[in-house]
Design a protein around this motif. Sequence first.
Motif, mmCIF file in Angstrom:
data_model
loop_
_atom_site.group_PDB
_atom_site.id
_atom_site.type_symbol
_atom_site.label_atom_id
_atom_site.label_comp_id
_atom_site.label_asym_id
_atom_site.label_seq_id
_atom_site.Cartn_x
_atom_site.Cartn_y
_atom_site.Cartn_z
ATOM 1 N N LEU A 13 32.052 -52.130 106.457
ATOM 2 C CA LEU A 13 32.529 -51.773 107.790
ATOM 3 C C LEU A 13 32.369 -50.270 107.960
ATOM 4 O O LEU A 13 32.892 -49.490 107.160
ATOM 5 N N ARG A 68 42.507 -51.915 107.697
ATOM 6 C CA ARG A 68 41.886 -51.262 108.845
ATOM 7 C C ARG A 68 42.891 -50.491 109.685
ATOM 8 O O ARG A 68 42.529 -49.554 110.404
ATOM 9 N N THR A 106 35.568 -54.305 103.310
ATOM 10 C CA THR A 106 36.669 -55.140 103.771
ATOM 11 C C THR A 106 37.174 -55.991 102.608
ATOM 12 O O THR A 106 36.495 -56.133 101.589
#
Length: 214
Positions: A147, A70, A141
């Motif tokens: 996500l 991320r 993820t």
Amino acid sequence: MCSHYEAPTSDRLLAGYGVAPEGQYRLDLWPCYEGPFIRLRDPESIDEGDYELEAQVGQFGLLPFWAKARTLGRSTYNARTETVASKNSYRAAWKEARHCVIPAVAIYEPDWRSGKAVPTRISRKDGGVMSIAGLWERWKTPEGADLLSFTMLTVHAAEGLMCNFHREGDEKRSAVILPGGLVNDWLRAPASESMEFMRLYPSDRLKAEVPDSI
């Protein structure tokens, strides 16, 4: 480049767009934080009478499918319109016209004209919510969950209010703020028409002020 902005509350989203996300989100947003964005609903999921738009919560900082973590979002929160079609991080979302709107009450930029960085709050003079043109993506993820993420599109700001920010010698940039009448057009536009929306917002509709605190 905009790395800090204020998101509207759910009530303001409902008033302005007719939709609001079900999940919680931050109002004070920085890269890799999760905030709201607006996109078109999947046509196959729309029942008769449903509103065409939907509000989702996603990461501020685009995550293409190949992202390893991320934290890539720390460098993908803004996409330059001059290179968005070719940059590996954004080109799939641009090619597939994954258009979205990032609603913002205000954005923050550093004013360096005094020789020091002065955080400055930029908002609409009429107090309305700014609709910033963006792109969205869906990322898996490491745990296998979906996500959503998004990035703001930016243009060169050679004149007007937005040319007052950032260090001397650095290129002046501005997020692409859409006039209200173009929000639905942007969300529905095919990739071949995306660049037509990449324009600098009129400076006389914005105001800049130094907040007491951030």
